[in-house]
Design a protein around this motif. Structure first.
Motif, PDB file in Angstrom:
ATOM      1  N   SER A  37       0.725  -1.024  -0.034  1.00 48.60           N
ATOM      2  CA  SER A  37      -0.198  -0.116  -0.011  1.00 48.60           C
ATOM      3  C   SER A  37       0.981   1.273   0.084  1.00 48.60           C
ATOM      4  CB  SER A  37      -0.898   0.161   1.109  1.00 48.60           C
ATOM      5  OG  SER A  37      -0.126   0.373   2.412  1.00 48.60           O
ATOM      6  N   LYS A  38       0.305   2.275   0.263  1.00 48.79           N
ATOM      7  CA  LYS A  38       1.092   3.543  -0.023  1.00 48.79           C
ATOM      8  C   LYS A  38       2.263   3.658   1.134  1.00 48.79           C
ATOM      9  CE  LYS A  38       0.303   8.253   1.490  1.00 48.79           C
ATOM     10  NZ  LYS A  38      -0.438   9.411   2.150  1.00 48.79           N
ATOM     11  N   ASP A  39       2.076   3.032   2.390  1.00 50.24           N
ATOM     12  CA  ASP A  39       2.790   3.074   3.598  1.00 50.24           C
ATOM     13  C   ASP A  39       2.989   1.851   4.166  1.00 50.24           C
ATOM     14  OD1 ASP A  39       0.471   2.790   4.594  1.00 50.24           O
ATOM     15  OD2 ASP A  39       0.396   4.367   6.040  1.00 50.24           O
ATOM     16  N   TYR A  40       3.112   0.907   3.351  1.00 50.33           N
ATOM     17  CA  TYR A  40       3.337  -0.586   4.229  1.00 50.33           C
ATOM     18  C   TYR A  40       3.366  -1.626   3.064  1.00 50.33           C
ATOM     19  CZ  TYR A  40       2.761  -4.395   7.514  1.00 50.33           C
ATOM     20  OH  TYR A  40       2.917  -5.452   8.089  1.00 50.33           O
ATOM     21  N   ALA A  41       4.379  -2.621   3.092  1.00 53.55           N
ATOM     22  CA  ALA A  41       4.480  -3.791   2.417  1.00 53.55           C
ATOM     23  C   ALA A  41       4.976  -4.883   2.919  1.00 53.55           C
ATOM     24  CB  ALA A  41       5.433  -3.174   1.173  1.00 53.55           C
ATOM     25  N   VAL A  42       4.844  -6.089   2.461  1.00 52.52           N
ATOM     26  CA  VAL A  42       5.304  -7.169   3.023  1.00 52.52           C
ATOM     27  C   VAL A  42       5.848  -7.873   1.551  1.00 52.52           C
ATOM     28  CG1 VAL A  42       4.959  -9.454   3.925  1.00 52.52           C
ATOM     29  CG2 VAL A  42       3.536  -7.606   4.587  1.00 52.52           C
ATOM     30  N   VAL A  43       7.065  -8.506   2.014  1.00 55.67           N
ATOM     31  CA  VAL A  43       8.043  -9.318   1.019  1.00 55.67           C
ATOM     32  C   VAL A  43       8.144 -10.764   1.643  1.00 55.67           C
ATOM     33  CG1 VAL A  43       8.708  -7.424  -0.361  1.00 55.67           C
ATOM     34  CG2 VAL A  43       9.966  -8.281   1.316  1.00 55.67           C
ATOM     35  N   TRP A  44       8.178 -11.809   0.649  1.00 51.10           N
ATOM     36  CA  TRP A  44       8.488 -13.171   1.323  1.00 51.10           C
ATOM     37  C   TRP A  44       9.599 -13.820   0.481  1.00 51.10           C
ATOM     38  CZ3 TRP A  44       5.781 -15.989   5.075  1.00 51.10           C
ATOM     39  CH2 TRP A  44       4.793 -15.362   5.452  1.00 51.10           C
ATOM     40  N   ARG A  45      10.522 -14.500   1.126  1.00 48.71           N
ATOM     41  CA  ARG A  45      11.303 -15.608   0.556  1.00 48.71           C
ATOM     42  C   ARG A  45      11.294 -16.903   1.654  1.00 48.71           C
ATOM     43  NH1 ARG A  45      14.813 -16.728  -3.430  1.00 48.71           N
ATOM     44  NH2 ARG A  45      16.217 -18.239  -3.126  1.00 48.71           N
ATOM     45  N   ASP A  46      11.010 -17.900   0.836  1.00 52.42           N
ATOM     46  CA  ASP A  46      11.009 -19.173   1.463  1.00 52.42           C
ATOM     47  C   ASP A  46       9.945 -19.089   2.490  1.00 52.42           C
ATOM     48  OD1 ASP A  46      12.699 -20.310  -0.344  1.00 52.42           O
ATOM     49  OD2 ASP A  46      14.448 -19.665   0.828  1.00 52.42           O
ATOM     50  N   ASN A  47      10.062 -19.199   3.708  1.00 51.47           N
ATOM     51  CA  ASN A  47       9.323 -19.064   4.966  1.00 51.47           C
ATOM     52  C   ASN A  47       9.472 -17.738   5.700  1.00 51.47           C
ATOM     53  OD1 ASN A  47       7.954 -21.509   4.472  1.00 51.47           O
ATOM     54  ND2 ASN A  47       9.448 -22.735   5.399  1.00 51.47           N
ATOM     55  N   ALA A  48      10.170 -17.021   5.052  1.00 51.43           N
ATOM     56  CA  ALA A  48      10.287 -15.714   6.029  1.00 51.43           C
ATOM     57  C   ALA A  48       9.816 -14.466   5.341  1.00 51.43           C
ATOM     58  CB  ALA A  48      12.042 -15.323   6.166  1.00 51.43           C
ATOM     59  N   ALA A  49       9.237 -13.508   6.002  1.00 52.19           N
ATOM     60  CA  ALA A  49       8.534 -12.442   5.710  1.00 52.19           C
ATOM     61  C   ALA A  49       9.180 -11.053   6.344  1.00 52.19           C
ATOM     62  CB  ALA A  49       7.033 -12.287   5.742  1.00 52.19           C
ATOM     63  N   ILE A  50       9.232 -10.075   5.445  1.00 51.96           N
ATOM     64  CA  ILE A  50       9.469  -8.739   6.148  1.00 51.96           C
ATOM     65  C   ILE A  50       8.635  -7.932   5.815  1.00 51.96           C
ATOM     66  CG2 ILE A  50      11.399  -7.102   5.963  1.00 51.96           C
ATOM     67  CD1 ILE A  50      13.278  -8.899   4.677  1.00 51.96           C
ATOM     68  N   HIS A  51       8.357  -7.013   7.074  1.00 51.75           N
ATOM     69  CA  HIS A  51       7.416  -6.099   6.651  1.00 51.75           C
ATOM     70  C   HIS A  51       8.070  -4.657   6.913  1.00 51.75           C
ATOM     71  CE1 HIS A  51       3.794  -8.819   7.904  1.00 51.75           C
ATOM     72  NE2 HIS A  51       4.750  -9.538   8.205  1.00 51.75           N
ATOM     73  N   PHE A  52       7.353  -3.931   5.949  1.00 50.97           N
ATOM     74  CA  PHE A  52       8.345  -2.430   5.649  1.00 50.97           C
ATOM     75  C   PHE A  52       6.938  -1.317   6.081  1.00 50.97           C
ATOM     76  CE2 PHE A  52      10.828  -4.853   2.739  1.00 50.97           C
ATOM     77  CZ  PHE A  52      12.067  -4.871   3.230  1.00 50.97           C
ATOM     78  N   ARG A  53       7.472  -0.622   6.614  1.00 49.97           N
ATOM     79  CA  ARG A  53       6.626   0.611   6.771  1.00 49.97           C
ATOM     80  C   ARG A  53       7.309   2.036   6.265  1.00 49.97           C
ATOM     81  NH1 ARG A  53       5.566   0.452  13.219  1.00 49.97           N
ATOM     82  NH2 ARG A  53       7.851   0.708  12.930  1.00 49.97           N
ATOM     83  N   SER A  54       6.661   2.620   5.621  1.00 47.25           N
ATOM     84  CA  SER A  54       7.398   4.095   4.891  1.00 47.25           C
ATOM     85  C   SER A  54       7.318   5.016   6.192  1.00 47.25           C
ATOM     86  CB  SER A  54       6.375   4.478   3.778  1.00 47.25           C
ATOM     87  OG  SER A  54       6.877   5.420   3.277  1.00 47.25           O
ATOM     88  N   SER A  55       8.631   5.662   6.404  1.00 46.16           N
ATOM     89  CA  SER A  55       8.679   6.448   7.330  1.00 46.16           C
ATOM     90  C   SER A  55       9.893   7.486   6.915  1.00 46.16           C
ATOM     91  CB  SER A  55       8.896   5.712   8.600  1.00 46.16           C
ATOM     92  OG  SER A  55       9.186   6.710   9.546  1.00 46.16           O
ATOM     93  N   ASN A  56       9.703   8.646   7.398  1.00 51.11           N
ATOM     94  CA  ASN A  56      10.575   9.600   7.202  1.00 51.11           C
ATOM     95  C   ASN A  56      11.723   9.628   8.420  1.00 51.11           C
ATOM     96  OD1 ASN A  56      10.038  10.614   4.764  1.00 51.11           O
ATOM     97  ND2 ASN A  56       8.539  11.998   5.473  1.00 51.11           N
ATOM     98  N   LEU A  57      11.418   8.979   9.439  1.00 50.44           N
ATOM     99  CA  LEU A  57      12.479   8.726  10.436  1.00 50.44           C
ATOM    100  C   LEU A  57      13.724   8.194  10.111  1.00 50.44           C
ATOM    101  CD1 LEU A  57       9.845   7.147  13.223  1.00 50.44           C
ATOM    102  CD2 LEU A  57      10.614   9.516  13.051  1.00 50.44           C
ATOM    103  N   THR A  58      14.752   8.726  10.719  1.00 51.34           N
ATOM    104  CA  THR A  58      16.113   8.068  10.536  1.00 51.34           C
ATOM    105  C   THR A  58      16.025   6.578  10.574  1.00 51.34           C
ATOM    106  OG1 THR A  58      16.968   9.967  11.574  1.00 51.34           O
ATOM    107  CG2 THR A  58      18.461   8.059  11.327  1.00 51.34           C
ATOM    108  N   VAL A  59      16.536   6.059   9.569  1.00 50.17           N
ATOM    109  CA  VAL A  59      16.475   4.370   9.261  1.00 50.17           C
ATOM    110  C   VAL A  59      17.915   3.769  10.331  1.00 50.17           C
ATOM    111  CG1 VAL A  59      16.756   2.603   7.883  1.00 50.17           C
ATOM    112  CG2 VAL A  59      15.568   4.495   7.140  1.00 50.17           C
ATOM    113  N   ASN A  60      17.491   3.120  11.334  1.00 49.56           N
ATOM    114  CA  ASN A  60      18.525   2.266  11.748  1.00 49.56           C
ATOM    115  C   ASN A  60      18.971   0.917  11.088  1.00 49.56           C
ATOM    116  OD1 ASN A  60      18.942   4.432  13.681  1.00 49.56           O
ATOM    117  ND2 ASN A  60      17.017   3.498  14.709  1.00 49.56           N
ATOM    118  N   SER A  61      20.187   0.618  11.026  1.00 44.32           N
ATOM    119  CA  SER A  61      20.321  -0.468  10.120  1.00 44.32           C
ATOM    120  C   SER A  61      19.895  -1.894  11.291  1.00 44.32           C
ATOM    121  CB  SER A  61      21.787  -0.481   9.710  1.00 44.32           C
ATOM    122  OG  SER A  61      22.745  -0.329  10.675  1.00 44.32           O
ATOM    123  N   SER A  62      20.052  -2.688  10.558  1.00 39.69           N
ATOM    124  CA  SER A  62      19.788  -4.200  11.343  1.00 39.69           C
ATOM    125  C   SER A  62      20.314  -5.309  10.399  1.00 39.69           C
ATOM    126  CB  SER A  62      18.276  -4.369  11.494  1.00 39.69           C
ATOM    127  OG  SER A  62      17.524  -4.395  10.154  1.00 39.69           O
TER     128      SER A  62
END
Length: 108
Positions: free
Chosen positions: A24-49
């Motif tokens: 959607s405009k501010d949220y997305a989910v991507v998958w690979r095998d059995n793992a999902a990553i949920h992303f939120r759109s934000s102007n906040l400083t991105v901390n790495s992980s």
């Protein structure tokens, strides 16, 4: 959180072979095998992980990413702890490690 959601989804689907099953405009989910990553759109400083993904056929996946010119941070190798893995950094600065048990990698 990511600053540019459309570019992030494109990187994961086009470069890393993930599947996007919701965006959607501010949220997305991507998958690979059995793992999902949920992303939120934000102007906040991105901390790495750092995120680890178990994958099948790690050697084949590594070559596939190299063929797409994905920048490799840590080359594919078998580690002393028994995992065959490699690492990249995504467009938001997050380290992604993809690996497979070294025993099974030998049979792939």
């Amino acid at each position: 959180n990511v600053e540019n959601l459309p570019d992030t989804v494109a990187f994961y689907t086009e470069q890393l072979e993930f599947i996007c099953d919701f965006e959607s405009k501010d949220y997305a989910v991507v998958w690979r095998d059995n793992a999902a990553i949920h992303f939120r759109s934000s102007n906040l400083t991105v901390n790495s992980s750092a995120i680890f993904f178990w994958v099948k056929n790690v050697d084949q996946y590594y070559q596939s990413l190299k063929d797409r010119s994905v920048s490799i941070k840590i080359a594919l190798d078998t580690r002393p702890y028994g995992i065959r893995d490699f690492a990249i950094v995504d467009i938001s600065g997050h380290e992604l490690v993809f690996g497979q048990d070294a025993y099974w990698a030998a049979w792939s």
